[in-house]
Scaffold this motif. Sequence first.
Motif, PDB file in Angstrom:
ATOM      1  N   ALA A  48       0.818  -1.221   0.000  1.00  0.00           N
ATOM      2  CA  ALA A  48       0.000   0.000   0.000  1.00  0.00           C
ATOM      3  C   ALA A  48       0.852   1.272   0.000  1.00  0.00           C
ATOM      4  O   ALA A  48       0.367   2.350   0.352  1.00  0.00           O
ATOM      5  N   ARG A  49       2.096   1.169  -0.436  1.00  0.00           N
ATOM      6  CA  ARG A  49       3.000   2.307  -0.299  1.00  0.00           C
ATOM      7  C   ARG A  49       2.598   3.546  -1.100  1.00  0.00           C
ATOM      8  O   ARG A  49       3.037   4.652  -0.794  1.00  0.00           O
ATOM      9  N   TYR A  50       1.762   3.413  -2.105  1.00  0.00           N
ATOM     10  CA  TYR A  50       1.366   4.573  -2.899  1.00  0.00           C
ATOM     11  C   TYR A  50      -0.057   5.039  -2.600  1.00  0.00           C
ATOM     12  O   TYR A  50      -0.591   5.894  -3.305  1.00  0.00           O
ATOM     13  N   ASP A  51      -0.654   4.515  -1.548  1.00  0.00           N
ATOM     14  CA  ASP A  51      -2.072   4.789  -1.311  1.00  0.00           C
ATOM     15  C   ASP A  51      -2.359   6.152  -0.702  1.00  0.00           C
ATOM     16  O   ASP A  51      -3.442   6.709  -0.917  1.00  0.00           O
ATOM     17  N   THR A  52      -1.429   6.714   0.055  1.00  0.00           N
ATOM     18  CA  THR A  52      -1.732   7.964   0.754  1.00  0.00           C
ATOM     19  C   THR A  52      -0.872   9.150   0.330  1.00  0.00           C
ATOM     20  O   THR A  52      -1.289  10.294   0.504  1.00  0.00           O
ATOM     21  N   MET A  53       0.303   8.907  -0.204  1.00  0.00           N
ATOM     22  CA  MET A  53       1.187  10.008  -0.576  1.00  0.00           C
ATOM     23  C   MET A  53       0.643  10.769  -1.787  1.00  0.00           C
ATOM     24  O   MET A  53       0.086  10.188  -2.717  1.00  0.00           O
ATOM     25  N   GLN A  54       0.843  12.077  -1.775  1.00  0.00           N
ATOM     26  CA  GLN A  54       0.507  12.926  -2.916  1.00  0.00           C
ATOM     27  C   GLN A  54       1.761  13.123  -3.770  1.00  0.00           C
ATOM     28  O   GLN A  54       2.850  13.326  -3.248  1.00  0.00           O
TER      29      GLN A  54
END
Length: 345
Positions: A8-14
Amino acid sequence: MTYAAADARYDTMQYRRSGKSGLKLPALSLGLWQNFGGNRDYPSAFEILGYAFDRGITHFDLANNYGPPPGSSEELFGQVLARDFRPYRDELIVSTKAGYNMWPGPYGEFGSKKYLIASLDQSLRRMGLDYVDIFYSHRYDPETPLEETMGALAQAVHRGKALYVGISSYPEAQTRQAHAILKDMGVPLTIHQPSYSVLNRWIEDDGTIDACGELGIGIIAFSPLTQGVLSGKYSAGNRSNTRAEDEKGSLRDSHLQPRVLDAVEKLRPIAESREQSLVQLALAWVLRRKEMTSALIGVRTLDQLKDNLGVIHNLDFSDEEIAAIDNATHDGLLDLHPRPTGWLR
């Protein structure tokens, strides 16, 4: 145990585009200045680097002189690349710089082609890489023709040793000149790395931020917490286990003037009203500008990293909040406009 990155490493970063380029950077990038040198062991370094990547921080920023001692940050990061990050190289943005003193004699600093190309080769060896994603001129050199400095950056791209190039701490006039020279060489100026914070607004005052927006150059701000002052940890006079404790450190006495610390305290109720820490408020303020691609954070501990990452949940400001912040910091602003000798970084 073999490291496996979080699914899930790309789920929250903008992620934001750097100017008009195709390069996107995370809103928060991790800098390895001061905290990842010879005084850091591998387990504690990877605890932070791995956690950062697992939360979407794909950009790791270095320079030839980062440590201490100089070069040790690149060496440590090279170990991380070899042992844990190698399968993810194509998901990473690795940047380095050259401009400050690295070795004795007339070819060991500033902006000559001799120095820049030699330094880049050394950085690549230390990190075990064939290329870096971004190579910067770390500071403007008033005694070397800008055509030579930019020519070295262009050569790095043409020879496949860098994908993109940038400048750091260049004032507005030199930023425009660098952009024009590189454009004539067929190499875009992709990114500018200046110091910028709610207490340090020189890129607004001299028009550098507006020039970058006009020319399509991305901006990544270093020292968005003004060397940790905006964390509030100095407000009570505490200097233990901080940069202020190190007489040879980068924190200046001017950063700790009563008027500056008073401005920081005036920001605290604004942060609380937004349900943010002071750190998160300061980072959000830097990222509020459309020209800003990323804020470059530096952390010593995993808890500091977690606090920084919390900013992603609240990046918007009302006009009233911006006005309140301007009023709170009015008497605490610092004059950190870059001089020819530049920052010690």
